[in-house]
Design a protein around this motif. Structure first.
Motif, PDB file in Angstrom:
ATOM      1  N   GLU A   1       0.723   7.875  -6.145  1.00 35.10           N
ATOM      2  CA  GLU A   1      -0.225   8.024  -7.254  1.00 35.10           C
ATOM      3  C   GLU A   1      -1.647   8.253  -6.751  1.00 35.10           C
ATOM      4  O   GLU A   1      -2.405   9.012  -7.358  1.00 35.10           O
ATOM      5  N   HIS A   2      -2.003   7.637  -5.641  1.00 38.08           N
ATOM      6  CA  HIS A   2      -3.349   7.836  -5.105  1.00 38.08           C
ATOM      7  C   HIS A   2      -3.502   9.217  -4.461  1.00 38.08           C
ATOM      8  O   HIS A   2      -4.594   9.787  -4.491  1.00 38.08           O
TER       9      HIS A   2
ATOM     10  N   GLU B   1      -4.294  11.394  -7.491  1.00 37.58           N
ATOM     11  CA  GLU B   1      -5.581  11.148  -8.137  1.00 37.58           C
ATOM     12  C   GLU B   1      -6.772  11.322  -7.192  1.00 37.58           C
ATOM     13  O   GLU B   1      -7.733  12.007  -7.521  1.00 37.58           O
TER      14      GLU B   1
ATOM     15  N   HIS C   1       0.821  -1.215   0.000  1.00 35.84           N
ATOM     16  CA  HIS C   1       0.000   0.000   0.000  1.00 35.84           C
ATOM     17  C   HIS C   1       0.858   1.270   0.000  1.00 35.84           C
ATOM     18  O   HIS C   1       0.500   2.254  -0.642  1.00 35.84           O
TER      19      HIS C   1
ATOM     20  N   TYR D   1     -13.996   7.341  -6.677  1.00 36.70           N
ATOM     21  CA  TYR D   1     -12.987   6.294  -6.833  1.00 36.70           C
ATOM     22  C   TYR D   1     -13.645   4.978  -7.230  1.00 36.70           C
ATOM     23  O   TYR D   1     -14.422   4.405  -6.475  1.00 36.70           O
TER      24      TYR D   1
ATOM     25  N   MET E   1      -7.970   8.560  -0.637  1.00 35.64           N
ATOM     26  CA  MET E   1      -7.552   7.158  -0.746  1.00 35.64           C
ATOM     27  C   MET E   1      -6.072   7.013  -0.383  1.00 35.64           C
ATOM     28  O   MET E   1      -5.690   6.073   0.309  1.00 35.64           O
ATOM     29  N   GLY E   2      -5.267   7.948  -0.847  1.00 41.35           N
ATOM     30  CA  GLY E   2      -3.853   7.930  -0.490  1.00 41.35           C
ATOM     31  C   GLY E   2      -3.656   8.026   1.010  1.00 41.35           C
ATOM     32  O   GLY E   2      -2.843   7.304   1.595  1.00 41.35           O
TER      33      GLY E   2
ATOM     34  N   GLU F   1     -12.268   1.445  -9.418  1.00 39.90           N
ATOM     35  CA  GLU F   1     -11.202   0.757 -10.145  1.00 39.90           C
ATOM     36  C   GLU F   1     -11.791  -0.403 -10.929  1.00 39.90           C
ATOM     37  O   GLU F   1     -12.836  -0.943 -10.575  1.00 39.90           O
TER      38      GLU F   1
ATOM     39  N   SER G   1     -14.522  -0.792  -4.066  1.00 40.99           N
ATOM     40  CA  SER G   1     -13.952   0.060  -5.115  1.00 40.99           C
ATOM     41  C   SER G   1     -14.016  -0.588  -6.489  1.00 40.99           C
ATOM     42  O   SER G   1     -13.884   0.092  -7.495  1.00 40.99           O
TER      43      SER G   1
END
Length: 141
Positions: free
Chosen positions: A31-32, A35, A25, A91, A39-40, A93, A83
Motif C-alpha cells: 500500500e505504501h 501511495e 513493515h 507523507y 516510504m514503501g 499520517e 510522520s
C-alpha cells in the motif's frame, strides 16, 4: 546469574523484536509503494536490515548486529514520530495506524531497550584473550 544467559536472553528478545518489526513493515509495503513509493522502499530496506540484525544476533560477535538493529529501530521510531507530527515529504499520517503502528513502536523500542540492557550488563566488552606462557623462559644476564 551468569552474564552468558543474560546476554543470550537479551539477544533472543531483540531478535524477536527485530523479526516482528520487519514483518509488520513488510505487510504494509504494497500500500505504501502505491501511495508514497519512497516510504514503501524505506520499509523494504528497513525490514531487510532488521532481518540481518536478527540473524546477526546469533553470531559469536553480535556487536555489528546490535548496532545495525538499534540504528534502524531508532530511525523507524523517529520516522514514525515525524510522520505523525510535522510530516515527511508527501507523507503525513494521523493516529497510530492500528495494529501495525503500535506493534512496530513497541518492538522497535523493545530492541533499543534490550541493547541498552545488554550494554549495561557488560556484554559489549570483548572477552580477554587467553595468555599462554612461553615454552622456554628467558633469563636476563
Amino acid at each position: 546469574m551468569s552474564s552468558r544467559p543474560v546476554g543470550a536472553s537479551l539477544r533472543g528478545a531483540a531478535a524477536a523484536c527485530a523479526l516482528i518489526s520487519a514483518v509488520a513493515h513488510l505487510l504494509i509495503v504494497p500500500e505504501h509503494l502505491k501511495e508514497v513509493p519512497y516510504m514503501g522502499m524505506l520499509f523494504v530496506v528497513g525490514s531487510i536490515a532488521l532481518l540481518l540484525a536478527a540473524a546477526g544476533l546469533a553470531r559469536r560477535n553480535p556487536v555489528p548486529a546490535w548496532l545495525l538493529g538499534t540504528l534502524v529501530s531508532g530511525g523507524m521510531v523517529l520516522g514514525f514520530a515525524l510522520s505523525r507530527t510535522v510530516g515527511l515529504p508527501d507523507y503525513k499520517e494521523d493516529g497510530w495506524d492500528p495494529p501495525y503502528g503500535m506493534l512496530s513502536i513497541v518492538t522497535e523500542v523493545g530492541f533499543i531497550v534490550a541493547f541498552a540492557a545488554w550494554c549495561r550488563a557488560g556484554m559489549m566488552r570483548t572477552p580477554p584473550t587467553s595468555v599462554s606462557r612461553p615454552a622456554a623462559s628467558v633469563r636476563a644476564r
